[in-house]
Design an enzyme around this catalytic site. Structure first.
Site, PDB file in Angstrom:
ATOM      1  CD  GLU A 241      -2.807  -1.298   0.033  1.00  0.00           C
ATOM      2  OE1 GLU A 241      -3.051  -0.275  -0.639  1.00  0.00           O
ATOM      3  OE2 GLU A 241      -3.246  -2.418  -0.280  1.00  0.00           O
TER       4      GLU A 241
ATOM      5  CD  GLU B  89      -3.240  -3.743  -7.140  1.00  0.00           C
ATOM      6  OE1 GLU B  89      -2.326  -3.838  -6.290  1.00  0.00           O
ATOM      7  OE2 GLU B  89      -4.332  -3.240  -6.870  1.00  0.00           O
TER       8      GLU B  89
HETATM    9 ZN   LIG Z   1      -2.667  -2.773  -4.538  1.00  0.00          ZN
END
Ligand SMILES: [Zn+2]
Length: 252
Positions: free
Chosen positions: A134, A192
């Site tokens: 994150e 991601e």
């Molecule tokens: Zn993520």
């Protein structure tokens, strides 16, 4: 985190203006859409920081924040002391939300929230791996973009045309709508993957075992038939686990 849905909404907004069939659409709607795209892109770092401050405070008011004396808070503080107290110079502010949901997210202003459901599911290495991921979204500018899009696609946008300016006086309901869009948004596949690599590099640099990232993905894949909001993303959790496993095996 669900930045993917926001990204889809944004691309609908951004492509509308160049759509060849737009003559069939209401001109006011088109104008509005063009303005939205412009607003989203024109939000400065400082605007995004201010909106994130307000959004973070709004979410704190809507959720049950674990007190400093809570075992969750104490455990998170212990784990995250290992990751440091800033992201590229932005001070990090960690809190735990008491909820069964399995989630964690971060904002461009350093607001990092971890849900107790995720902490119940994961060991310390895994929590550190997920939070590092994150933080990667923040360091790599993904959360700034996500907030710009959440802003442009939420009710908060109407504020921009008022005297208050872009980040003027957002009402609680506007902030609620904006915050929900941010938290429920998804990042793209490349974002991601980049955040996974950021976390892997961070764990290695600080001398921690990055294997927690692998088992974190495996656990996420096993819950709720893989339907967790943290899992709507691409590539799939098994593919992400394998990528990190390959990096561990290759030693870089
Ligand atoms: Zn993520």
């Amino acid at each position: 985190m669900t930045i993917f849905r926001i990204a889809l909404a944004a691309s609908a907004v951004f492509t509308l203006a160049s759509c060849s069939s737009m003559s069939s659409m209401d001109p006011n709607q088109l104008l509005q859409s063009g303005q939205l795209a412009t607003q989203a892109l024109s939000l400065s770092d400082s605007d995004v920081r201010t909106i994130s401050d307000k959004s973070c405070a709004q979410l704190d008011s809507e959720n049950k924040v674990a007190p400093a004396s809570s075992q969750y808070t104490q455990r998170l503080n212990k784990i995250l002391k290992q990751l440091g107290d800033n992201i590229n110079g932005v001070p990090v502010n960690y809190k735990v939300y008491i909820t069964k949901d399995v989630n964690a997210w971060a904002m461009a202003n350093g607001c990092v929230r971890v849900y107790s459901g995720l902490m119940d599911l994961m060991n310390d290495d895994e929590v550190r791996g997920v939070v590092g991921h994150e933080m990667g979204h923040v360091a790599l500018g993904h959360t700034k973009k996500a907030m710009q899009v959440a802003y442009a696609t939420s009710a908060a946008r109407s504020v921009a045309s008022s005297a208050g300016g872009v980040v003027g006086n957002l009402s609680a309901s506007q902030l609620g709508d904006l915050s929900e869009k941010f938290v429920n948004a998804q990042f793209s596949q490349s974002q991601e993957s980049a955040a996974d690599d950021y976390s892997f590099d961070m764990q290695k640099k600080k001398g921690y075992n990055p294997a927690g990232l692998v088992t974190a993905f495996q656990k996420l894949a096993s819950i709720d038939g893989g339907k967790s909001s943290m899992l709507d993303s691409h590539p799939s959790s098994p593919a992400r686990a394998k990528h990190i496993q390959d990096r561990i095996a290759s030693g870089k």
